[in-house]
Design an enzyme around this catalytic site. Structure first.
Site, PDB file in Angstrom:
ATOM      1  N   HIS A   1       0.770   4.766   1.032  1.00 27.92           N
ATOM      2  CA  HIS A   1       0.510   4.788   2.307  1.00 27.92           C
ATOM      3  C   HIS A   1      -0.968   4.578   2.709  1.00 27.92           C
ATOM      4  CE1 HIS A   1       1.171   7.531   6.300  1.00 27.92           C
ATOM      5  NE2 HIS A   1       0.255   6.398   6.324  1.00 27.92           N
TER       6      HIS A   1
ATOM      7  N   TYR B   1     -21.223  22.860   1.255  1.00 24.37           N
ATOM      8  CA  TYR B   1     -20.143  22.474   2.284  1.00 24.37           C
ATOM      9  C   TYR B   1     -20.071  23.827   3.166  1.00 24.37           C
ATOM     10  CZ  TYR B   1     -17.928  17.870   2.188  1.00 24.37           C
ATOM     11  OH  TYR B   1     -17.922  16.503   2.360  1.00 24.37           O
TER      12      TYR B   1
ATOM     13  N   HIS C   1      -5.779   3.614   6.210  1.00 23.77           N
ATOM     14  CA  HIS C   1      -5.122   2.552   5.027  1.00 23.77           C
ATOM     15  C   HIS C   1      -6.163   1.667   4.757  1.00 23.77           C
ATOM     16  CE1 HIS C   1      -1.040   3.251   7.547  1.00 23.77           C
ATOM     17  NE2 HIS C   1      -1.745   4.164   7.419  1.00 23.77           N
TER      18      HIS C   1
ATOM     19  N   GLU D   1       1.175  10.157  13.597  1.00 23.05           N
ATOM     20  CA  GLU D   1       0.750  11.020  12.499  1.00 23.05           C
ATOM     21  C   GLU D   1       0.184  12.255  12.976  1.00 23.05           C
ATOM     22  OE1 GLU D   1       1.994  10.560   9.833  1.00 23.05           O
ATOM     23  OE2 GLU D   1       1.371   8.499   8.928  1.00 23.05           O
TER      24      GLU D   1
ATOM     25  N   HIS E   1      -7.844   9.558   8.972  1.00 24.86           N
ATOM     26  CA  HIS E   1      -6.772   9.102   8.040  1.00 24.86           C
ATOM     27  C   HIS E   1      -6.843   7.520   8.239  1.00 24.86           C
ATOM     28  CE1 HIS E   1      -2.924   7.628   6.490  1.00 24.86           C
ATOM     29  NE2 HIS E   1      -2.330   7.713   7.893  1.00 24.86           N
TER      30      HIS E   1
ATOM     31  N   TYR F   1     -19.718  10.473 -10.369  1.00 24.60           N
ATOM     32  CA  TYR F   1     -20.074  11.762  -9.910  1.00 24.60           C
ATOM     33  C   TYR F   1     -19.631  11.928  -8.387  1.00 24.60           C
ATOM     34  CZ  TYR F   1     -24.498  10.822  -7.503  1.00 24.60           C
ATOM     35  OH  TYR F   1     -25.325  10.180  -6.448  1.00 24.60           O
TER      36      TYR F   1
HETATM   37 ZN   LIG Z   1      -1.000   6.006   8.107  1.00 20.28          ZN
END
Ligand SMILES: [Zn+2]
Length: 223
Positions: free
Chosen positions: A160, A213, A99, A78, A97, A118
């Site tokens: 995914h 942020y 799963h 990826e 990332h 929230y």
């Molecule tokens: Zn993936």
């Protein structure tokens, strides 16, 4: 924000990969993480190495042109998505990332997470949206994720998994953990008749509270 050294980032990436394993966000070799380096380059976790065996030198430097140094491990499949996100989002420096089970369950059911709690707002909006499906590793997948994440810090990925991004690695991990928690809560409410949603006005109040942020003044774990 103080710039982390490449050595620190390599260690940080290993820490995040192992934390995802330890906290049940990932199993095997499916998760991947990246951190921005100077000049359009990045460090990304390698393909096919279990988290428990990862070491800082395994993290793969991917240059701005997509090349890697001689002798480097193969980057995560990826890597394009990570590069596309870091290029499109100068406000973030880290991408996580995975799963994770509940987020992926909802992503496979085509259900974005509505404003039922929230903390949904930790992903930067009133819901946690779903990026469209494309084959893993494809530039089309990355393009869809970039578009879905415009102004956001987290999303599900159709059929995914999920993805989180933040100015720092530890914050990106915290957002990924919160997405998984919100997904589990949503799944649970669907078992007992569905959630009671917060109003748009109430979510706006929370988003304003979270709007510090990028100022380095808070941790996503201090609430
Ligand atoms: Zn993936």
């Amino acid at each position: 924000m103080a710039k982390a050294s490449e050595a620190d980032l390599r260690e940080g990436l290993v820490d995040v990969m192992q934390a995802m394993d330890a906290r049940g966000l990932n199993r095997g070799t499916s998760g991947n993480v990246s951190a921005r380096l100077e000049g359009g380059a990045m460090l990304v976790s390698p393909s096919g190495v279990p988290a428990a065996r990862l070491e800082p030198q395994h993290m793969v430097l991917v240059r701005a042109d997509g090349s890697t140094p001689a002798g480097a491990l193969k980057p995560s499949s990826e890597w394009r998505m990570h590069r596309q996100l870091l290029a499109a989002r100068p406000d973030v420096n880290a991408v996580v990332h995975c799963h994770s089970r509940y987020a992926t369950t909802l992503a496979c059911a085509g259900r974005p997470i509505p404003p039922l709690h929230y903390m949904v707002a930790v992903a930067g909006g009133a819901d946690i949206p779903i990026a469209p499906y494309s084959t893993f590793g494809s530039a089309e997948l990355g393009a869809g994720v970039v578009e879905t994440l415009a102004g956001r810090y987290g999303a599900l990925m159709a059929n995914h998994g999920q993805i989180a991004l933040a100015p720092r690695l530890d914050l990106a991990l915290a957002i990924a953990e919160e997405i998984e928690e919100q997904a589990a809560i949503y799944w649970g409410t669907l078992m007992i008749g569905g959630p009671t949603l917060l109003s748009a006005a109430e979510i706006d109040v929370v988003l304003q509270r979270f709007a510090v942020y990028g100022q380095g003044s808070r941790s996503a774990e201090d609430r």
